[in-house]
Design a protein around this motif. Structure first.
Motif, PDB file in Angstrom:
ATOM      1  N   VAL A   1      13.238  40.792  31.629  1.00 46.94           N
ATOM      2  CA  VAL A   1      13.659  39.530  31.247  1.00 46.94           C
ATOM      3  C   VAL A   1      12.823  38.588  31.182  1.00 46.94           C
ATOM      4  O   VAL A   1      12.924  37.412  30.974  1.00 46.94           O
ATOM      5  CB  VAL A   1      14.940  39.118  32.163  1.00 46.94           C
ATOM      6  CG1 VAL A   1      15.892  40.110  31.676  1.00 46.94           C
ATOM      7  CG2 VAL A   1      14.646  39.221  33.759  1.00 46.94           C
ATOM      8  N   CYS A   2      11.575  38.750  31.888  1.00 49.37           N
ATOM      9  CA  CYS A   2      10.340  37.747  31.767  1.00 49.37           C
ATOM     10  C   CYS A   2       9.856  37.273  30.474  1.00 49.37           C
ATOM     11  O   CYS A   2       9.567  36.083  30.202  1.00 49.37           O
ATOM     12  CB  CYS A   2       9.073  38.290  32.427  1.00 49.37           C
ATOM     13  SG  CYS A   2       9.654  38.851  34.109  1.00 49.37           S
TER      14      CYS A   2
ATOM     15  N   VAL B   1      20.006  44.759  25.457  1.00 45.30           N
ATOM     16  CA  VAL B   1      18.746  43.952  25.589  1.00 45.30           C
ATOM     17  C   VAL B   1      18.980  42.593  24.982  1.00 45.30           C
ATOM     18  O   VAL B   1      18.093  41.667  25.421  1.00 45.30           O
ATOM     19  CB  VAL B   1      17.552  44.856  24.620  1.00 45.30           C
ATOM     20  CG1 VAL B   1      17.848  44.774  23.228  1.00 45.30           C
ATOM     21  CG2 VAL B   1      16.199  44.138  24.831  1.00 45.30           C
ATOM     22  N   PHE B   2      19.677  42.576  24.299  1.00 43.58           N
ATOM     23  CA  PHE B   2      19.988  40.810  23.431  1.00 43.58           C
ATOM     24  C   PHE B   2      20.689  39.979  24.494  1.00 43.58           C
ATOM     25  O   PHE B   2      20.780  38.997  24.255  1.00 43.58           O
ATOM     26  CB  PHE B   2      20.977  41.113  22.171  1.00 43.58           C
ATOM     27  CG  PHE B   2      19.954  41.945  21.236  1.00 43.58           C
ATOM     28  CD1 PHE B   2      18.853  41.419  20.699  1.00 43.58           C
ATOM     29  CD2 PHE B   2      20.373  43.275  20.799  1.00 43.58           C
ATOM     30  CE1 PHE B   2      18.183  42.081  19.788  1.00 43.58           C
ATOM     31  CE2 PHE B   2      19.418  44.018  19.810  1.00 43.58           C
ATOM     32  CZ  PHE B   2      18.514  43.356  19.225  1.00 43.58           C
TER      33      PHE B   2
ATOM     34  N   HIS C   1       7.974  46.900  38.206  1.00 46.37           N
ATOM     35  CA  HIS C   1       9.001  45.990  38.172  1.00 46.37           C
ATOM     36  C   HIS C   1      10.237  46.544  37.890  1.00 46.37           C
ATOM     37  O   HIS C   1      11.365  45.718  37.930  1.00 46.37           O
ATOM     38  CB  HIS C   1       8.389  44.940  36.887  1.00 46.37           C
ATOM     39  CG  HIS C   1       7.426  44.065  37.484  1.00 46.37           C
ATOM     40  ND1 HIS C   1       6.956  43.177  36.546  1.00 46.37           N
ATOM     41  CD2 HIS C   1       6.768  43.843  38.472  1.00 46.37           C
ATOM     42  CE1 HIS C   1       5.976  42.352  37.165  1.00 46.37           C
ATOM     43  NE2 HIS C   1       5.763  43.015  38.370  1.00 46.37           N
TER      44      HIS C   1
ATOM     45  N   ASN D   1       9.502  44.791  25.383  1.00 47.43           N
ATOM     46  CA  ASN D   1      10.398  43.710  24.490  1.00 47.43           C
ATOM     47  C   ASN D   1      11.763  44.755  24.368  1.00 47.43           C
ATOM     48  O   ASN D   1      12.711  44.115  24.305  1.00 47.43           O
ATOM     49  CB  ASN D   1       9.778  43.101  23.426  1.00 47.43           C
ATOM     50  CG  ASN D   1       8.791  42.150  23.794  1.00 47.43           C
ATOM     51  OD1 ASN D   1       8.174  42.208  24.756  1.00 47.43           O
ATOM     52  ND2 ASN D   1       8.623  41.005  22.871  1.00 47.43           N
ATOM     53  N   ALA D   2      11.584  46.060  24.458  1.00 48.02           N
ATOM     54  CA  ALA D   2      12.773  46.705  23.924  1.00 48.02           C
ATOM     55  C   ALA D   2      13.767  47.156  25.420  1.00 48.02           C
ATOM     56  O   ALA D   2      14.705  47.661  25.203  1.00 48.02           O
ATOM     57  CB  ALA D   2      12.528  48.238  23.275  1.00 48.02           C
TER      58      ALA D   2
ATOM     59  N   LEU E   1      21.653  38.127  35.775  1.00 48.23           N
ATOM     60  CA  LEU E   1      20.845  37.766  34.818  1.00 48.23           C
ATOM     61  C   LEU E   1      21.767  37.540  33.566  1.00 48.23           C
ATOM     62  O   LEU E   1      21.333  36.844  32.657  1.00 48.23           O
ATOM     63  CB  LEU E   1      19.772  38.981  34.350  1.00 48.23           C
ATOM     64  CG  LEU E   1      18.817  39.342  35.349  1.00 48.23           C
ATOM     65  CD1 LEU E   1      18.229  40.640  35.287  1.00 48.23           C
ATOM     66  CD2 LEU E   1      17.887  38.010  35.408  1.00 48.23           C
TER      67      LEU E   1
ATOM     68  N   GLU F   1       8.621  36.142  27.429  1.00 51.33           N
ATOM     69  CA  GLU F   1       7.268  35.433  27.030  1.00 51.33           C
ATOM     70  C   GLU F   1       6.328  35.078  28.409  1.00 51.33           C
ATOM     71  O   GLU F   1       5.217  34.594  28.170  1.00 51.33           O
ATOM     72  CB  GLU F   1       7.301  34.047  26.406  1.00 51.33           C
ATOM     73  CG  GLU F   1       8.334  33.189  27.035  1.00 51.33           C
ATOM     74  CD  GLU F   1       8.981  32.510  25.810  1.00 51.33           C
ATOM     75  OE1 GLU F   1       8.535  31.125  25.896  1.00 51.33           O
ATOM     76  OE2 GLU F   1       9.997  32.953  25.239  1.00 51.33           O
ATOM     77  N   HIS F   2       6.878  35.294  29.564  1.00 50.90           N
ATOM     78  CA  HIS F   2       6.247  34.662  30.860  1.00 50.90           C
ATOM     79  C   HIS F   2       5.639  36.184  31.418  1.00 50.90           C
ATOM     80  O   HIS F   2       5.164  36.107  32.645  1.00 50.90           O
ATOM     81  CB  HIS F   2       7.081  34.081  31.597  1.00 50.90           C
ATOM     82  CG  HIS F   2       7.734  32.799  31.313  1.00 50.90           C
ATOM     83  ND1 HIS F   2       6.775  31.856  30.602  1.00 50.90           N
ATOM     84  CD2 HIS F   2       8.824  32.329  31.045  1.00 50.90           C
ATOM     85  CE1 HIS F   2       7.719  30.966  30.168  1.00 50.90           C
ATOM     86  NE2 HIS F   2       8.789  31.269  30.348  1.00 50.90           N
ATOM     87  N   CYS F   3       5.708  37.295  30.824  1.00 46.78           N
ATOM     88  CA  CYS F   3       5.224  38.427  31.368  1.00 46.78           C
ATOM     89  C   CYS F   3       3.800  38.302  31.727  1.00 46.78           C
ATOM     90  O   CYS F   3       3.023  37.788  31.294  1.00 46.78           O
ATOM     91  CB  CYS F   3       5.479  39.768  30.488  1.00 46.78           C
ATOM     92  SG  CYS F   3       4.547  41.045  30.632  1.00 46.78           S
TER      93      CYS F   3
ATOM     94  N   ARG G   1      15.629  49.268  39.199  1.00 45.90           N
ATOM     95  CA  ARG G   1      16.452  48.561  38.220  1.00 45.90           C
ATOM     96  C   ARG G   1      16.453  49.189  36.798  1.00 45.90           C
ATOM     97  O   ARG G   1      17.324  49.159  36.240  1.00 45.90           O
ATOM     98  CB  ARG G   1      15.758  47.213  37.964  1.00 45.90           C
ATOM     99  CG  ARG G   1      15.284  46.368  39.119  1.00 45.90           C
ATOM    100  CD  ARG G   1      14.629  45.284  39.051  1.00 45.90           C
ATOM    101  NE  ARG G   1      15.116  44.317  37.879  1.00 45.90           N
ATOM    102  CZ  ARG G   1      14.712  43.773  36.524  1.00 45.90           C
ATOM    103  NH1 ARG G   1      13.354  44.283  36.235  1.00 45.90           N
ATOM    104  NH2 ARG G   1      15.269  43.149  35.978  1.00 45.90           N
TER     105      ARG G   1
ATOM    106  N   GLU H   1      19.757  36.494  26.096  1.00 43.20           N
ATOM    107  CA  GLU H   1      19.746  35.344  24.957  1.00 43.20           C
ATOM    108  C   GLU H   1      20.947  34.753  24.832  1.00 43.20           C
ATOM    109  O   GLU H   1      20.822  33.506  24.482  1.00 43.20           O
ATOM    110  CB  GLU H   1      19.280  36.191  23.470  1.00 43.20           C
ATOM    111  CG  GLU H   1      17.864  36.409  23.467  1.00 43.20           C
ATOM    112  CD  GLU H   1      17.709  37.072  21.937  1.00 43.20           C
ATOM    113  OE1 GLU H   1      18.160  36.584  21.005  1.00 43.20           O
ATOM    114  OE2 GLU H   1      17.135  38.338  22.058  1.00 43.20           O
TER     115      GLU H   1
ATOM    116  N   GLU I   1      22.133  41.653  38.703  1.00 42.53           N
ATOM    117  CA  GLU I   1      21.143  40.793  39.173  1.00 42.53           C
ATOM    118  C   GLU I   1      21.224  39.328  38.744  1.00 42.53           C
ATOM    119  O   GLU I   1      20.506  38.416  38.853  1.00 42.53           O
ATOM    120  CB  GLU I   1      19.696  41.153  38.373  1.00 42.53           C
ATOM    121  CG  GLU I   1      19.408  42.728  38.995  1.00 42.53           C
ATOM    122  CD  GLU I   1      18.211  43.270  38.336  1.00 42.53           C
ATOM    123  OE1 GLU I   1      17.231  42.367  37.894  1.00 42.53           O
ATOM    124  OE2 GLU I   1      18.059  44.374  38.480  1.00 42.53           O
TER     125      GLU I   1
END
Lengths: 360, 153, 652, 321
Positions: free
Chosen positions: D222-223, D59-60, D256, D216-217, D89, D225-227, D260, D63, D87
């Motif tokens: 990956v969105c 998850v980290f 979403h 968030n977990a 990312l 804060e733009h979720c 995935r 970043e 993907e």
């Protein structure tokens, strides 16, 4: 317990507890810890169900006084097909909150409201701008806390001036005894709740047993460090990006900590409208979200999670105490640690801050 | 104002502009009588249809949702309906997991020339929804009740 | 927003089954609606003027018209609100005619539904924003696909207007079906005498580039700037060297090859110039007949060719060309009549198609214009024509009328009499369809002057009897069964969409109907347009039609292209995707799904983002449905706009 | 050397190359490890792997895009890494993947059930593994639980106990306990009546506090804060406390993640209200697997199924009206 004057005392044998709760529930909503799914929450008492005391509630009781979402008022355009161009607006206030009792809250939950009270009583405006929504509910709600016996590994109420059997902020204290519960009212509101035929008079022996239980509970707590220097230490680290970066590495920026916290009182306002009618909602907000400080321009003064975690810890242990007679806006319930998916430990951050500041 | 009580159910259609909306027009031009329940949302392409529009409709008040686009290979935008086909097919799997009867959502392809077919699709789907009856809705927040109002007295 | 709502009666089209006044009254209570009325014909001049007046009087900033389908009059009303000073996108339509009043008679339900559709339109309109088109340059070149008479007409008209024209023809020569015809109705003038000079014009026109024996491989791009890939199929003859002298065709030993141009009525060589007037007049090898390709031994043509043009190793060549507009004129093919077992299913050599008969009649045909029947070369005395073979017949999924068979059958009956004065023609028909200038007179002449016997009825069986064919059918006018002894049976085989038409439609991104005919933009008002901007239709690819209609459509399509490309810049449709860079996380999912490659990576303050290439975006919105955070939004069809429509229905 | 010690050594070795190595350390509660960020060799001594190392460190990773980072992964975590890579990312050259064979991890909720009211799991003072048993020290003495009773459900259906695509793999590979995921949990739920299923969600979602820990977990969310959960444009949700909006967010999350989701279960583990939100994602994963033979984080060659298409879809039977 010792710091507060006991107004009245009663004993209830366990067999009578449901009946008494049912009695309390007449004309009131009684909130008790209830098992739901795999967790325990404060939910309205359902006749026939006993409160769940084997596990401590995952959430705080703050939603009773400060709902997750409340309509402050609603609005509606007047219908006038003849002259749609000149339609007026009709405003209606939300309904008065009813009477409520929280039975079986934890001591820390009650102390949590201490953080709310000055804020919503208009402290920042010298008492002019009072939050009627909160104050009304505060007035209408009675709190009966139940003394803890053993601490959880995440408990630290005694670091913040509380204790497992403290009645601060509550109206009455309940203590488990053999075969029943001792109820000690510390306010008039509490005493009024104890005026029930379901309760029997308590004895001095019972009170002594309770005192012993409280002392044992205090003794069961690990020793507490001094947090005296915390406000200054945290302020001193305000610009230390590396420190906050390291502390927040595991943080996921979710709102679990703040939403379960008994002292987090921040909210957001949104209008939900269909174009004709709508409502103004006050909903919980969390400083752990990037949107909390997002400005209309798109600029965000707290861009990363380090800045946001700094705010949460800083607010509780530095900024709030600096304007509220040194009182932390943390009651040490440890829910933020317990429910954090990443086990971010606010105790450790404060201790690290004290250490870091001492090292500098 | 709402659906006609006892007569209609809430059925929402998402139609691509080029084929199915045209097909519905063709059905109209041909005066092909259809049930009145369906309300059509026009979108440029079935590929524009976020499956969440369907879920939103089903969760917030629709008794049935119908999606229709160009036949595969005939997409006005070449590929939009190919993406749509996968996404719509996958989102279907969410309905039983939510406790929503999967027959409340269907997708199909109707071209601009297929007025008769459109009539058949609308008749069949409307009948299917009427067989299922009104959908159960999860409760909305009481503080949002006001959104049901259309005007104050 | 200050919204005005106009509920159109459309005479009685809507008002007949919708209480328009009630809808207007209900609409007055909808959000932001400050003016609401019903109107007799919103699209009429007074109707439009009333909208414009209301905009001014009530300071409207948005307009909803509830009337017919937006596919019909959206442009009309957009122009109207624009005339009143509003941006054309601050307008919405509710379709209460095709979707309401025409499909049901329940006044109460219709009125209620209409009001709901208006509420949806209002809900969306409240979120509409002003959109302004961008301008982009155009390529002043047009692609004409198909070199039949319709394509030739379109190409010549466009070329004469100064446009560059690229013509692609699948066959080795242009001319199409018309080049195979002997004479044309109703004037009975020589087909190749009319068409021949036009074909030569194509070859000689400085603005026309002809790719014969070629097919469109792929089409990308958009109106004004299409990118077309053309596959020039190998003919094994280098046409830059071939002079069309025909020496190779004379010396080719494979003289018994199938003659495609003559519909198999004669034989030809394996290296072939399709017909004497072919354009381009070049030889090509039909590999399936060529001895070299079949046995590996021959090579005569290469040896004999004076210019050394024959190249057995020749490969297909791919050519790319940029064009601004496309005219599809791919014509038709005959349906496969052998499904008719009752006519022998192809087993009797003297049962032939009308097109084969044209070749037998033609002076340039395999018999030099002498009508001889295929089986034994005898002149037929009795010729039976059977009409509607593969037309108006649901049993073979050809429910439509091919339109031209009645007329050419009459013509062929006349020509039969001209060629064989002692012959007798019989025509089995269902109805005589002859609406056209001089057409009905023509069908009378064949019966009255030429004494062809017209029998109204279908043929149930053709069977051989000795060296003759017996044709058994019904005479529905007499109410009897008839049997006619025939030397030759000519089937008026109906047309169907040209082989591969749907495939081409997919490349052009245009619609086609169940039979493969291309869909016009509107059956009445846009007969040569398609729903894909910049792509036009001419001739039978849109639906079967005769020569004058095909020529007219060719000219019409040319006029549309000329109009389109007369501008130096085209307006782009502003209903395209837009990126909110603040919300974009640069994951690139939109890039991978865009059918038009209209989205590209970019960077903002060191962060990855995407941007839309505005003139490439076609506005499908696949990206919008893909982006999880909704950072890319299709203008005029944003998430919020669609959600507003859904909420307008669901909340109530 | 134990696997944990071997991993500590590997982490130290990797350090000069990477800005940090993400793993686990002991957490404030004995049953729950916390994420560890090893920046110096000394930090590596705190590294803990094993039964309590539940968190998914993948998850980290987003970043740290743009710099090189190491990550220690279980089999399930490695699938998340694989999907993030597929993907685009994160970038393969920017991640050093350290894998090891995983024997399964604890589900603290199951401990609470197994304790049957004997104590609050939060009161547990220490925990250790002894063979097939978990030994817990509580205020009222030692309690022994069978590990099979408290191991996470996802481990019971794990097909990839050994991290896929690891740069370094420590230890011997394990055979998976099962040969296929039969999605029995989804099937069991769908065997309930429609009414019961909706009752279930109505009840469960009423506990949601909209903290978005589930989101968030999630390593694939990956969105951040733009979720769309909180945005007003687009505005899919109101901010009310209604079950409908809360349910709809779970639908957004699940949709979403269609094609995935790697099934790591962090959404559900992170939920403070203990709402079994993984179920919805698994319903979609089953569908994606059926239709496209695609398992996220495993079958990652080629584009994800919902970002691609085939002209003919052999498994899709369209409605024939």
């Amino acid at each position: 317990m010792s710091e507060q004057k006991i107004v009245s005392r009663k004993f209830i044998s366990l067999g009578y507890l449901p009946a008494w709760l049912e009695e309390l529930a007449l004309g009131r909503t009684v909130y008790v810890p209830r098992q739901e799914g795999r967790t325990v929450l404060y939910r309205p008492f359902v006749p026939g169900d006993l409160p769940e005391f084997s596990r401590r509630p995952a959430e705080s009781a703050k939603h009773v006084l400060f709902p997750r979402s409340e309509g402050l008022f609603s609005f509606c355009r007047k219908g006038d097909p003849g002259a749609p161009d000149t339609r007026g607006l009709l405003l209606s206030e939300s309904a008065e909150p009813g009477q409520a009792v929280i039975f079986g809250a934890l001591s820390c939950d009650a102390r949590g409201f201490f953080a709310f009270d000055p804020v919503y009583d208009g402290c920042g405006t010298k008492g002019i701008a009072k939050d009627v929504y909160y104050l009304k509910r505060r007035e209408n709600t009675a709190l009966i806390v139940k003394a803890c016996k053993t601490p959880l590994s995440t408990c630290f109420c005694h670091w913040t001036g509380g204790g497992p059997a403290s009645a601060q902020g509550a109206d009455a204290l309940a203590t488990d005894l053999d075969g029943g519960i001792l109820l000690q009212a510390v306010t008039k509101k509490g005493a009024a709740l104890l005026e029930s035929a379901k309760l029997s008079p308590a004895t001095d022996d019972q009170e002594a047993s309770a005192r012993a239980a409280h002392e044992a509970a205090v003794k069961a707590m690990p020793s507490s460090p001094s947090l005296d220097g915390a406000p200054e230490a945290l302020l001193g680290l305000f610009d230390n990006k590396a420190f906050w970066h390291a502390q927040s590495a595991g943080c996921l920026s979710c709102g679990a900590c703040t939403y379960l916290c008994p002292t987090c009182y921040c909210f957001n306002l949104t209008d939900e409208s269909n174009g004709i009618a709508g409502t103004r909602l006050r909903t919980w907000d969390t400083c752990m979200s990037a949107l909390f400080t997002m400005e209309a321009s798109g600029h965000n003064p707290r861009r990363d999670k380090a800045a946001r975690l700094k705010n949460r810890v800083g607010h509780k242990f530095s900024y709030y105490p600096r304007i509220h007679d040194g009182r932390f806006s943390c009651c040490g319930c440890g829910r933020c640690i317990r429910s954090c998916p990443s086990s971010v430990d606010i105790r450790q951050i404060v201790l690290n801050a004290l250490k870091e500041n001492a090292d500098v | 104002m709402s659906v006609l009580k006892g007569q209609e159910l809430r059925i929402i259609g998402f139609l691509c502009n080029w084929c199915s909306y045209g097909g519905a027009d063709t059905a109209g031009i041909g005066r092909f009588v259809q049930p009145t329940d369906l309300r059509v949302v026009r979108v440029p392409c079935s590929g524009r249809i976020n499956p969440l529009f369907i879920m939103k409709a089903l969760l917030y008040g629709a008794d049935g949702v119908l999606v229709s686009g160009c036949h595969p290979r005939d997409c006005h935008y070449a590929e939009g309906n190919f993406y749509a086909r996968r996404r719509l097919e996958v989102i279907k799997a969410l309905l039983p997991a939510l406790g929503i009867d999967p027959r409340r959502f269907e997708y199909t392809w109707v071209s601009a020339s297929e007025g008769r077919r459109w009539q058949h699709v609308v008749e069949s789907f409307t009948m299917q929804i009427h067989d299922l009856g009104p959908a159960r809705r999860l409760p909305d927040a009481p503080e949002l009740d006001v959104l049901k109002m259309v005007a104050a007295e | 927003m200050r919204i005005g709502v106009f509920i159109c009666h459309c005479g009685s089209n809507i008002a007949g089954t919708v209480d328009c006044a009630s809808v207007a009254e209900q609409a007055a209570a909808f959000p932001d609606v400050v003016f609401s009325t019903d109107t007799l014909y919103a699209c009429s001049e007074p109707g439009q003027d009333a909208i414009i007046e209301a905009i001014k009087e009530h300071r409207l900033t948005g307009v909803v018209v509830a009337s017919c389908t937006p596919r019909m009059h959206e442009p009309t009303f957009r122009r109207a609100v624009e005339r009143a000073g509003l941006n054309r996108y601050l307008f919405e339509m509710a379709n209460i005619r095709e979707h309401v009043s025409w499909i049901g008679k329940d006044m109460q339900a219709n009125t209620n539904k209409s009001a709901e559709l208006v509420r949806m339109a209002v809900a969306k309109l409240r979120l509409n924003t002003e959109l302004k088109p961008k301008f982009f340059p155009v390529t002043k070149r047009v692609l004409v696909i198909g070199g039949g008479v319709a394509g030739i007409q379109a190409a010549l008209d466009a070329a004469d207007a100064g446009l560059e024209v690229v013509m692609v023809e699948r066959e080795p020569s242009i001319g199409g079906k018309m080049a195979k015809l002997d004479k044309t109705f109703p004037t009975v003038d020589c087909s190749s005498c009319i068409l021949g000079p036009r074909m030569v014009d194509v070859a000689q026109h400085p603005n026309i580039t002809l790719h014969a024996a070629s097919e469109v491989e792929a089409v990308s791009g958009y109106v004004g700037n299409f990118e077309v890939t053309i596959r020039k199929k190998s003919t094994c003859v280098d046409w830059s060297k071939c002079t069309g002298c025909g020496l190779c065709t004379e010396k080719c030993p494979a003289k018994k090859s199938y003659d495609r141009f003559n519909e198999g009525m004669g034989h030809t060589s394996a290296i072939v110039i399709p017909f004497p007037q072919a354009i381009p007049k070049k030889a090509g090898i039909e590999k399936e007949h060529c001895r070299l390709f079949r046995t590996g031994k021959c090579g005569v043509c290469a040896k004999i060719c004076p210019t050394g043009a024959v190249d057995y190793a020749m490969r297909d060549q791919i050519v790319s060309v940029k064009v601004g507009g496309i005219v599809a004129a791919t014509g038709y093919d005959l349906m496969d009549w052998t499904v008719y077992e009752e006519y022998g299913g192809g087993r009797y050599p003297d049962v032939i198609t009308s097109l084969q008969y044209e070749r037998l009649l033609s002076a340039s045909g395999p018999t030099g214009g002498h009508v001889k029947r295929p089986s034994d070369g005898r002149e037929p005395q009795s010729v039976v024509f059977i009409q509607c073979v593969g037309s108006r017949d649901c049993s073979v999924d050809r429910p439509y009328c091919s339109g031209f068979c009645c007329m050419y059958t009459a013509k062929q009956a006349i020509l039969t009499k001209d060629h064989l004065p002692d012959s007798q023609s019989y025509v089995f028909y269902m109805d005589i369809r002859s609406p056209g200038k001089g057409y009905d007179e023509f069908t009378r002449r064949v019966q009255e002057e030429y004494r062809a016997r017209y029998i109204r009825g279908r043929v149930s069986l053709v069977y051989p009897k000795g060296d003759k064919l017996m044709v058994r059918g019904a005479d529905t006018l007499m109410g009897t069964q008839v049997e006619v002894e025939a030397d030759l049976v000519v089937l008026a085989v109906g047309g169907e969409a040209a082989r591969g038409a749907p495939h081409l439609a997919e490349k052009l991104r245009i619609s086609y109907d169940a039979y493969g005919f291309f869909m016009e933009g509107h059956p009445k008002l846009k007969p040569v347009e398609t729903n894909t901007a910049g792509v036009f239709l001419a001739g039978s690819c849109q639906g079967l039609k005769d020569i004058p209609s095909s020529v007219a459509q060719g000219s019409a399509a040319a006029a549309k292209v000329i109009g389109l490309l007369s501008r130096d810049m085209l307006e782009s449709d502003p209903q395209i995707a837009q990126v909110n860079a603040g919300r974009c996380i640069g994951c690139g999912k939109c890039i991978s799904v865009c059918p038009f490659k209209a989205i590209q990576e970019t960077e903002a303050r060191g962060l990855p983002k995407v941007e839309v290439i505005e003139t490439v975006c076609q506005g499908c919105g696949v990206c919008n449905a893909t982006c999880p955070q909704g950072a890319i939004q299709l203008s005029h069809f944003t998430d919020n706009q669609i959600l507003a429509e859904v909420e307008a229905l669901c909340r109530f | 050397m134990s696997i944990q010690e071997e991993l500590q050594a590997v982490i130290k070795e990797a350090l000069p190359d990477v800005s940090c190595v993400i793993g686990w350390r002991e957490g404030p509660e004995p049953l729950r490890a916390a994420p560890l960020f090893v920046r110096t060799p000394a930090d590596a001594d705190a590294f803990r792997s094993g039964y309590f190392a539940v968190n998914n460190p993948a998850v980290f990773l987003p970043e740290y895009k743009g710099g090189k980072v190491g990550v220690v992964v279980k089999g399930c975590d490695a699938r998340s890494v694989g999907q993030l890579l597929a993907e685009g990312l994160i970038r393969r050259e920017e991640v050093k993947v350290i894998g090891f064979p995983c024997n399964g991890v604890i589900d603290v909720d199951k401990v609470a059930v197994a304790l049957a009211g004997a104590c609050d799991p939060g009161e547990i003072q220490a925990a250790r593994e002894e063979g097939d048993e978990l030994v817990l020290t509580t205020p009222s003495g030692e309690i022994r639980l069978r590990k099979t009773a408290v191991t996470a459900d996802k481990c019971g259906r794990c097909l990839f106990p050994n991290a896929l695509d690891a740069d370094v793999f420590v230890g011997d590979t394990l055979e998976p306990a099962v040969s296929a995921d039969d999605y029995a949990d989804v099937a069991a739920f769908e065997a309930l009546s429609l009414e019961k299923r909706m009752d279930f969600w109505e009840q469960e979602m009423s506990r949601c506090v909209r903290c978005y820990a589930c989101r968030n977990a999630c390593p694939m969310c990956v969105c951040r804060e733009h979720c769309v959960a909180l945005s007003r444009d687009p505005r899919w949700l109101t901010q009310s406390d209604g079950v409908r909006d809360k349910m709809f967010f779970q639908i957004i999350h699940a949709s979403h993640l269609a094609g995935r989701c790697t099934g790591c279960g962090e959404c559900q583990r992170a939920c403070p209200a203990r709402i079994p939100v993984l179920l919805l994602k698994r319903a979609l994963s089953r569908r994606v697997e059926d239709l496209f033979a695609y398992r996220a984080g495993v079958d990652v060659a080629g584009p994800p199924p919902l970002l691609s298409f085939a002209l003919e879809e052999p498994k899709i039977k369209e409605r024939d009206w």
